[in-house]
Design an enzyme around this catalytic site. Structure first.
Site, short mmCIF file in Angstrom:
data_model
loop_
_atom_site.label_atom_id
_atom_site.label_comp_id
_atom_site.label_asym_id
_atom_site.label_seq_id
_atom_site.Cartn_x
_atom_site.Cartn_y
_atom_site.Cartn_z
N GLU A 110 7.59 5.92 -8.52
CA GLU A 110 6.15 5.61 -8.54
C GLU A 110 5.39 6.55 -7.61
O GLU A 110 4.31 7.05 -7.94
CB GLU A 110 5.90 4.17 -8.07
CG GLU A 110 6.35 3.12 -9.04
CD GLU A 110 5.96 1.73 -8.57
OE1 GLU A 110 4.83 1.53 -8.12
OE2 GLU A 110 6.83 0.83 -8.64
N HIS A 153 2.42 0.64 -12.96
CA HIS A 153 3.21 -0.57 -13.22
C HIS A 153 4.69 -0.22 -13.10
O HIS A 153 5.12 0.81 -13.62
CB HIS A 153 2.90 -1.11 -14.63
CG HIS A 153 3.62 -2.38 -14.92
ND1 HIS A 153 3.18 -3.61 -14.46
CD2 HIS A 153 4.78 -2.63 -15.58
CE1 HIS A 153 4.04 -4.55 -14.82
NE2 HIS A 153 5.02 -3.98 -15.51
N LYS A 200 -5.41 -8.46 -9.21
CA LYS A 200 -6.41 -9.21 -9.97
C LYS A 200 -6.81 -8.46 -11.23
O LYS A 200 -6.74 -7.23 -11.27
CB LYS A 200 -7.67 -9.42 -9.10
CG LYS A 200 -7.41 -10.26 -7.89
CD LYS A 200 -7.20 -11.70 -8.28
CE LYS A 200 -6.65 -12.50 -7.12
NZ LYS A 200 -6.27 -13.85 -7.49
N LEU A 201 -7.24 -9.25 -12.21
CA LEU A 201 -7.72 -8.64 -13.45
C LEU A 201 -9.08 -8.00 -13.19
O LEU A 201 -9.90 -8.56 -12.46
CB LEU A 201 -7.85 -9.76 -14.50
CG LEU A 201 -7.81 -9.37 -15.96
CD1 LEU A 201 -6.48 -8.69 -16.31
CD2 LEU A 201 -7.99 -10.61 -16.83
N ASN A 243 -3.80 2.41 -13.59
CA ASN A 243 -2.93 1.47 -12.87
C ASN A 243 -1.50 1.99 -12.90
O ASN A 243 -1.11 2.67 -13.84
CB ASN A 243 -2.98 0.10 -13.57
CG ASN A 243 -2.10 -0.94 -12.89
OD1 ASN A 243 -2.11 -1.07 -11.66
ND2 ASN A 243 -1.34 -1.68 -13.67
N ASP A 303 -1.89 -4.88 -18.14
CA ASP A 303 -0.86 -3.89 -18.53
C ASP A 303 -0.92 -3.44 -19.99
O ASP A 303 0.09 -3.02 -20.55
CB ASP A 303 0.56 -4.44 -18.24
CG ASP A 303 0.72 -4.88 -16.80
OD1 ASP A 303 0.13 -4.23 -15.92
OD2 ASP A 303 1.43 -5.87 -16.55
N GLY A 350 0.78 -1.24 0.00
CA GLY A 350 0.00 0.00 0.00
C GLY A 350 0.80 1.28 0.00
O GLY A 350 0.27 2.35 0.31
N SER A 351 2.09 1.22 -0.40
CA SER A 351 2.86 2.47 -0.35
C SER A 351 2.36 3.48 -1.39
O SER A 351 2.40 4.69 -1.15
CB SER A 351 4.36 2.20 -0.51
OG SER A 351 4.65 1.73 -1.79
N ASN A 352 1.90 3.00 -2.53
CA ASN A 352 1.35 3.95 -3.52
C ASN A 352 0.04 4.56 -3.04
O ASN A 352 -0.24 5.73 -3.28
CB ASN A 352 1.16 3.25 -4.87
CG ASN A 352 2.46 3.17 -5.64
OD1 ASN A 352 2.95 4.18 -6.16
ND2 ASN A 352 3.06 1.99 -5.69
C1 GRF Z 1 4.07 -1.26 -7.14
O1 GRF Z 1 5.38 -1.53 -7.54
C2 GRF Z 1 3.17 -1.04 -8.33
O2 GRF Z 1 3.83 -0.51 -9.44
C3 GRF Z 1 2.70 -2.43 -8.66
O3 GRF Z 1 2.55 -3.06 -7.41
C4 GRF Z 1 3.42 -2.46 -6.47
C5 GRF Z 1 2.57 -2.06 -5.30
O4 GRF Z 1 3.34 -1.55 -4.23
N1 GRF Z 1 1.50 -2.42 -9.46
P1 GRF Z 1 2.59 -0.86 -3.03
O5 GRF Z 1 1.58 -1.87 -2.50
O6 GRF Z 1 1.91 0.37 -3.55
O7 GRF Z 1 3.64 -0.54 -2.02
#
Ligand code: GRF
Length: 202
Positions: free
Chosen positions: A174, A104, A86-87, A102, A145, A11-13
């Site tokens: 990211e 990636h 998941k898709l 999304n 993707d 969940g860092s993003n």
């Molecule tokens: C990230 O590297 C993102 O690009 C990918 O999954 C990872 C999720 O990391 N889709 P986090 O859970 O947001 O830390």
């Protein structure tokens, strides 16, 4: 803008987006977190921040009906996949056409598709010998993707790098790229030119 975040892991993003919203840099509400994984650390973060959380098992028949109900209930205008494994089902992609993005951890279309997630991506990047990698934010369609690319940012790979430190460097960009794209979408600053999405200068 009402945002629903989907996440399956750390969940860092999600935290990066949430921090931008809390500090007023992005004018949006995170209406809910949806996860398929009941033991995902991201759930703790959402709960601590009083964000409504739903665990919806992507294996259950009818899970896309359940997802649609939750998304409707929160008047969702944008879905952000932040490490969701998941898709997304066709009917959801159709209903939220160009409203699902999304992140990636590679420069798509390289190192994407089924099986290209997490450290697998960075190991493949490392083994391949490419000199650049990075992160991509793209729209989501029904294939992993493959939706249209909205924005990318790259880093150089040097002989001293390993798959692990490539992962660390990419994650750092990211956390910058995803909130910037969300911000531009919320400010209506995503433009379609020649049928391709562009955001004004990052
Ligand atoms: C990230 O590297 C993102 O690009 C990918 O999954 C990872 C999720 O990391 N889709 P986090 O859970 O947001 O830390």
């Amino acid at each position: 803008m009402n945002i629903a975040v989907f996440a399956s892991g750390r969940g860092s993003n999600f935290q990066a987006i949430y921090a931008h919203i809390k500090s007023g840099k992005i004018n949006a509400n995170v209406r809910c977190l949806i996860s398929n994984n009941p033991s995902a650390p991201v759930i703790g973060f959402a709960k601590n921040n009083r964000i409504q959380t739903y665990i919806i098992d992507a294996k259950d028949d009818g899970h896309s009906k359940q997802l649609l109900e939750v998304l409707d209930k929160h008047n969702t205008q944008l879905i952000v996949l932040a490490g969701y494994m998941k898709l997304i089902q066709k009917n959801i992609v159709k209903k939220f056409h160009n409203k699902i993005i999304n992140i990636h951890p590679s420069l798509l279309p390289s190192f994407g598709g089924k099986g290209c997630y997490g450290m697998n991506v960075h190991e493949k990047v490392f083994k391949s010998g490419v000199k650049y990698t990075g992160a991509t934010v793209h729209y989501v369609n029904q294939n992993y993707d493959e939706g249209q690319i909205i924005a990318q940012e790259h880093i150089s790979i040097s002989p001293e790098d390993s798959a692990e430190n490539i992962a660390t460097k990419v994650l750092k960009i990211e956390h910058k790229l995803l909130p910037e794209v969300v911000k531009k979408i919320c400010e209506n600053q995503l433009y379609w030119i020649n049928n391709k999405p562009w955001i004004s200068k990052l």
